[in-house]
Every structure is written in structure tokens, then in C-alpha cells.
Design an enzyme around this catalytic site. Structure first.
Site, PDB file in Angstrom:
ATOM      1  N   GLU A 276      65.338 -17.292  44.816  1.00  0.00           N
ATOM      2  CA  GLU A 276      65.357 -17.626  43.396  1.00  0.00           C
ATOM      3  C   GLU A 276      64.387 -18.787  43.163  1.00  0.00           C
ATOM      4  OE1 GLU A 276      69.377 -17.728  41.438  1.00  0.00           O
ATOM      5  OE2 GLU A 276      70.026 -17.686  43.538  1.00  0.00           O
ATOM      6  N   ARG A 491      74.680 -17.667  57.873  1.00  0.00           N
ATOM      7  CA  ARG A 491      73.738 -18.633  57.310  1.00  0.00           C
ATOM      8  C   ARG A 491      73.626 -19.852  58.217  1.00  0.00           C
ATOM      9  NH1 ARG A 491      75.878 -21.113  51.785  1.00  0.00           N
ATOM     10  NH2 ARG A 491      73.916 -22.231  52.060  1.00  0.00           N
ATOM     11  N   LYS A 501      70.849 -26.477  45.941  1.00  0.00           N
ATOM     12  CA  LYS A 501      69.797 -26.869  45.001  1.00  0.00           C
ATOM     13  C   LYS A 501      70.366 -27.721  43.869  1.00  0.00           C
ATOM     14  CE  LYS A 501      67.179 -22.636  45.892  1.00  0.00           C
ATOM     15  NZ  LYS A 501      66.728 -21.349  45.321  1.00  0.00           N
TER      16      LYS A 501
END
Length: 714
Positions: A276, A491, A501
């Protein structure tokens, strides 16, 4: 009830413990109960033998959803002993997975799994005899230390449907006939002290500087790149064999769509990295980049860089360029750069198709009302398709207020969330499409469809997206389009930092860090600014591997890879951060001289550079102590220390202090290393005629090991 089921399972030869373990798996339990019931019917009410029961258990545990329609067929073949070994059963399962259509070609099926093929004892005897004859010399030499498994493996290759026990018995008999009974020497265990093999590793840009510690006992170097790991350690499905993966849903059009997919891709691997563009990439993204680009590279495939630009609220042009910059810095070149917004028109048309099929509807529940996992059912779920179509068109034309309507899909995620949102209204301009759209698709809707459009063969994503896999497959199949396979991996997270973020943006807003590239962060731009080589980050990601377990590692581990890479790529120089002046009172030269020192001390053949060596030099303040301490190995009034690369040692003579009592100068003598009676315990860094430079030292940003969940102390 449970006791009855356990009794049923033990009646076919399962141990009581195995029966109880099986009972914990509801799907296997139901499969096995059905298999036993059907087998008994086929046998006219008779009991199932232990050998048949073992195979029925394998059928119940190995059957996959894609071939569940053939479950009773397999049970029938096993019950009638037409499939009478695990080898035949595995061959049958492989055949069915390769031919997942409902219609079964009986002749081809039976041929593939050896139904009706009889292997006689004479055939087994003859084949084993031939193999032993070929290896007779080595067998006689090694006697009973010879690995007889090689003979059995070779025999199975020639007699695929032979009984394994029959082959083993024949091998034992013929070896005994050849060698005779075991002697006392045969009974002794062979020595385990084998000479280590000589390892030769071809050095190139991607496998250079492999350390001896990285060589495994079998003589194979450990993987140092993700591409190398993907070739040797990771085994995903082959292109076009999507239907063989667990959970993949097969429809009447699946095989035709896969055939078309292979024609378009020419059978190649296709992956994508879909970030993104609402922030800068962090260390976790480095793993994703390496896995997606690395898997494609390992198999001569291609990898797309696709920006998931479906939320205009937080997207900025600097993030688009920053992401591409980092991907290329890590050494990867995208096959093509695409955007989810490239496909907005197609996505919109598919959304209308879903509505027409009764698989999507316009809903007026608010975001708060549908939040969580147990929201109230939508009262608009069953509204007429024509009404939803008109409302969806009104949404696109901006006739409905933001938040007053969404388009929802009629499906349920693995986590239990019902009817995820496909489209929402946002009256914001898009960085690429401007004001053309005021409705934007969600990740749940966009992700799989863009993968399908780009004919991605392997959709590789982190474990948290596993809960979206069902909607991924459902949506592609609902639209009758090519459906890729989604694979998940754990992850990568780092201790003592945040990678969210949103949280990094808050740190920037509150002035705790300067920007996304503040060297105390673990964004990739920050690590690059701090001096971390891309090669070290890639090697670190390779070491993490591809597993479904989430990895949370200490920063020291990444830093160790940085040191290893810098040791072999950055020429070594000496620096002093907190200097003490040292005057050598017996300096043996009239002027400052130049010393030739290696750029890489462990590899002197890689070149040298010159450094000045004069009567005045500087050492670290921590490399001298007035009072000798136990374990201290550097300069003291009673202990000499070596000067790295100079060939001399320093011998303390006198100390000079300023008015505050701080040491301002040391007066020392120098002695050649070859003339000292006792070799110095340490050799220290020093500089002479130094250059001034700026050194930046960074501490951890957080004191808490997991600031994401703990009370963060900055």
C-alpha cells in the site's frame, strides 16, 4: 458415544491410542466411520481385516476436498483388495488429484495404480538377483556394512507394485547366501570418525564469502539468498497444478481456466509484491520482497510490483517512488509496475456481475454497526438485485453520502466475519484517477481479482491473510475467472521497535523522530541511511526462512549480518571517538612515516592503503586505566599494549592531567613487538595526524522489548 467410535476404530486394527487421537479430528473421524460402514456393506456385513483397515485409515486421512467425490470409489477398491498396498493407494490418490473432474476413466485409473497387476515371488527373486550381481563387488567388500536399502530401492523401481516385505525378505536371503552368517568382525560397529569432505564453493556475487561455519556436515553450503532457499527448501505447487493444493476449490470451469492460464504465462512462475503506498517499507516488507521476487527469480519467473492504491485518503506520491526505490536498492527489478487503480473499470464491472448473480448487495449499515466478528445481520441482504444495481450506480455517481452505503459480498471469512465489504464511498481525489471515482474497492475485493487479471501463479502473503483465503477463492470462482493459489508465511517483526505505519507516522507528528528515514527506526530507508548494506538485509531474510511461524527477532541478529557483509566489503580503517593524546618520547624516526596496512586484515591480498605514524598519536580513553583491573587487557602503568599494524607496543612512562584532574596526555615509550619479552594481551586502534570526522551513534528508540503491546518507553 466416543467409546463406541473407539471400539469401531480398534476393530479394523487401530491401537486404542491411535483411535483416540483420530477422534480429535472431526473430519477424519467422519471419513473413517463412513469408510468402515461402506466396506462392511461391500463385504456383506463381514469384518474388515487389519490390512484393509490400515488402508481405509489412509483413505480417510489423505483424501482431499478436490477429489472427495471419489471417496467411496477408493473405499470400494480397498475393501475388494483391488488396491491392496499403500503404494497402490498413493498412486490412486495421485491419479485422482491429477484428474479432478467428476468423471473417472476407470481403465486409465486402474492402470495408473496397478490394479490387477500380480508380482510373483519368482519375479522378485530374479530382479533382486540381478541387482546384487551388479553391486556384488562392493557388497563383498563392505559385507554387512553395505546399505541394503539401495538394493530394495532399485528393486522397487523395477517392480513398482511388488510388496515391500517380499522384497526385503528376498534381499536378506540372497545377501545371506552370498556372504554367509555374520562373523565377529561384522558385528563390530563401523567407526563414525569420517574424514570431513573437501568443500569447494563457487564464489560469485550472490554466494561469496561463505564461511566454514556455514558448511553443513553433508558438505552442502547453507543457503545465503532467498532465491537459493526457494530452489532447495521451498516446494509450492507447479504452475497450472493449482487444484492440487489444500483448500483449492474446483468448479466445472477450473480446468479450462487453468489451461488458458498456462497458455498466457507459457507455464512460468508469476508472483507480485503488492504494498500500500501509504508509508515507507519496513524490515518486515524486506522479507516479503525477498520471498516474492526471490521465488520468481529462483524459477526463472517474473514478479510484478503492484501498488495497492485503493485508499486515496493516505496515499502520497513520495510513497510510490520510495517503495520502488527500496525494491531496486534490495537488488530486484520488477517485471512490470502496475496499480490496482489500473483495473478500477474491470473491478466495477465484476461488482455489477456479482450483484446480478445475487452474490452482492448494497447495505446501509454503518461502519460501527458491522465492526467486529458478530455484527447484526444486514436487513438489506435479500434486497432485489435490480435495486442493488441501481443503488450501486448511485454510489458511483456520488448521489449517496459517504458512509451511508457499502457494497457487501455474500460470503463468510474463515475467522467468521460475514459479508465483507467490497466497495465504500470516499469523496476524495485519487493520485492517479483524479475525480473519476468516488467509490473505492477494499482489499478483500481487489486483491484476488488483480492477481487473477495479472495471472499470478503464486499469491504469497503473510499469515494474517489466511483468514481471507476462503473469500479469495470464493470471489474468483463466483465470477468464473482464473483463480490463483494463495500461500501464507509468517511475518517478520523486530524487538524494541514499531513497524506499524500509523504508529511511525505518530512518532513523526509528535517530533520524536525526524522522518521515515530516522536511523533509529527499522524502516528500510532508515536502515539504508544508517549504513546497512542491502546484501546484509537480504541474507538476514534468507536466514529467517519461509515458515508459517511469526518471527520476532532481536536487532542484534540483523546487526550480525551487517557486520559479516561489511567485514568483506568495506575497507577497514582506524578511528578514535574519545581520544587521549599519546606522546612517544623515544620515537625511533626523525619524522612521521607512512605505514602500509591492509584494506581487509583477514584478506591482505585485496590491497593496502597508507596511514601516518608519528611521535604524537591518539588512542581511545577507554584503552587506558590508571589502576589495573582484573581482566583488563589494554594499557595500564604496569601493562603494555600493542599498536595495531604498527609493529610496536606502548610502554607507559608518565601521565599529564589538566586542572580538573582529567587525563590530557600520556607519555610512553615504544618497543618493537619482536623485541618484547612478553607478547601484549591486546592490540588497539590509534590514529596519528588524524582527520576530523562526524560519527553518529544510535541507541534503541524504545527500551521496552515489545512497544507495540507494552507501555512504550522512548
Amino acid at each position: 458415544m466416543a467409546e463406541d467410535v473407539i471400539s469401531l476404530f480398534t476393530s479394523i486394527g487401530l491401537s486404542e491410542q491411535k483411535a483416540k487421537e483420530t477422534l480429535k479430528n472431526e473430519a477424519v473421524t467422519e471419513n473413517l466411520k463412513e469408510a468402515i460402514s461402506e466396506a462392511r456393506k461391500i463385504l456383506g456385513g463381514g469384518e474388515v481385516s487389519k490390512s484393509t483397515g490400515t488402508l481405509l485409515y489412509h483413505v480417510a486421512t489423505k483424501i482431499k476436498l478436490q477429489i472427495k467425490q471419489h471417496f467411496l470409489t477408493l473405499v470400494q477398491y480397498v475393501a475388494l483388495e483391488r488396491i491392496n498396498s499403500e503404494v497402490r493407494l498413493n498412486a490412486a490418490l495421485d491419479y485422482l488429484m491429477s484428474h479432478p473432474s467428476s468423471a473417472l476413466d476407470v481403465t486409465s485409473f486402474e492402470e495408473s495404480c496397478g490394479v490387477g497387476v500380480v508380482i510373483t515371488p519368482e519375479q522378485v527373486e530374479q530382479v533382486v538377483e540381478e541387482i546384487i550381481r551388479e553391486q556384488r563387488e562392493e557388497i563383498v567388500k563392505k559385507r554387512y556394512n553395505f546399505n541394503a536399502g539401495q538394493i530394495m530401492t532399485a528393486a522397487r523401481l523395477k517392480l513398482q507394485w511388488a510388496d515391500g516385505k517380499a522384497i526385503k525378505n528376498e534381499v536378506d536371503i540372497q545377501i545371506l547366501d552370498l556372504l554367509g552368517p555374520k562373523t565377529e568382525a561384522d558385528m563390530k560397529q563401523p567407526s563414525k570418525n569420517k574424514a570431513k569432505p573437501v568443500i569447494e564453493v563457487q564464489k560469485n556475487e550472490k554466494t561469496s564469502n561463505i564461511k566454514e561455519s556455514e558448511i553443513q556436515s553433508n558438505g552442502v553450503a547453507e543457503v545465503t539468498t532467498v532465491a537459493e532457499m526457494m530452489r532447495t527448501k521451498v516446494h509450492f505447487h507447479k504452475p497450472g497444478e493449482n487444484y492440487k493444493t489444500d483448500g483449492y476449490v474446483i468448479t466445472p470451469k477450473t480446468m479450462d481456466l487453468l489451461k488458458e492460464h498456462l497458455e498466457i504465462t507459457k507455464g512460468g512462475i508469476r508472483t507480485r509484491f503488492p504494498p500500500e503506498p501509504n508509508g515507507i517499507l519496513h524490515i518486515g516488507h524486506a522479507k516479503a520482497i525477498n520471498i516474492n521476487f526471490g521465488y520468481a527469480e529462483a524459477h526463472n519467473g517474473i514478479c510484478f510490483l503492484r501498488y495497492d492504491d485503493t485508499n486515496p485518503e493516505k496515499e502520497e506520491e513520495k510513497f510510490f517512488t520510495g517503495i520502488r526505490d527500496i525494491v531496486e536498492w534490495l537488488g530486484y527489478k520488477p517485471y512490470k509496475i502496475t496499480h490496482s487503480s489500473d483495473y478500477f473499470e474491470q473491478l466495477y464491472e465484476w461488482a455489477k456481475d456479482l450483484i446480478k448473480k445475487g452474490l452482492a448487495y448494497v447495505c446501509h449499515q454503518t461502519a460501527d454497526e458491522i465492526k467486529g466478528y458478530n455484527p447484526p445481520p444486514s436487513p438489506w441482504r435479500d434486497r432485489p438485485c435490480e435495486e442493488s444495481l441501481q443503488l450501486f450506480e448511485d454510489m458511483r455517481k456520488g448521489k449517496i453520502d459517504e458512509g451511508a452505503a457499502t457494497l457487501r459480498m455474500k460470503c463468510t471469512l474463515e475467522e467468521g466475519k460475514i459479508d465483507p465489504v467490497a466497495y465504500r464511498i470516499k469523496f476524495l481525489p485519487h493520485t492517479r484517477t483524479g475525480d473519476k471515482w468516488c467509490i473505492y474497492p477494499t482489499y478483500d475485493y481487489t486483491h484476488c481479482l488483480c492477481d487473477s487479471i495479472e495471472h499470478i501463479s503464486h499469491s504469497l502473503c503473510t499469515k494474517e491473510f489466511q483468514s481471507r483465503r476462503s473469500s479469495y477463492y470464493w470471489l474468483c470462482n463466483a465470477l468464473d475467472i482464473y483463480c490463483p493459489v494463495q500461500w501464507e508465511y509468517g511475518r517478520l517483526s523486530m524487538s524494541y521497535t514499531v513497524t506499524s505505519k500509523r504508529k511511525i507516522a505518530k512518532l513523526i507528528t509528535e517530533g520524536i523522530v525526524d522522518n521515515w528515514d530516522d536511523p533509529r527506526l527499522f524502516t528500510l530507508t532508515a536502515l539504508r541511511r544508517r549504513g546497512f548494506p542491502a546484501e546484509a538485509i537480504n541474507q538476514f531474510c534468507a536466514k529467517m526462512g519461509v515458515t508459517t511461524a511469526q518471527a520476532v527477532v532481536d536487532p542484534h541478529m540483523l546487526e550480525s549480518f551487517v557486520r559479516d557483509v561489511l567485514n568483506s566489503t568495506a575497507p577497514r580503517v582506524m578511528a578514535v571517538l574519545d581520544p587521549i593524546c599519546v606522546n612517544i618520547i623515544n620515537f625511533p624516526f626523525s619524522n612521521t612515516i607512512q605505514l602500509e596496512v591492509p584494506n581487509f586484515p583477514s584478506e591482505p591480498e585485496r590491497g593496502t592503503h597508507q596511514i601516518p605514524f608519528g611521535a604524537t598519536l591518539y588512542i581511545e580513553r577507554s584503552d587506558f586505566k590508571e589502576t589495573e583491573e582484573k581482566g583488563y587487557r589494554r594499557l595500564t602503568p604496569g601493562q603494555d599494549v600493542g599498536l595495531r599494524h604498527a609493529g610496536y607496543t606502548l610502554h607507559f612512562e608518565n601521565i599529564v592531567k589538566d586542572k580538573s584532574g582529567k587525563i590530557s596526555e600520556l607519555q610512553c615509550k615504544c618497543i618493537k613487538v619482536t623485541e618484547v619479552t612478553e607478547k601484549p594481551k591486546a592490540f588497539i586502534h590509534w590514529v596519528s595526524s588524524p582527520l576530523n570526522c562526524e560519527i553518529r551513534l544510535y541507541e534503541r528508540l524504545f527500551r521496552h522489548k515489545n512497544p507495540e503491546i507494552g507501555r512504550a518507553h522512548v
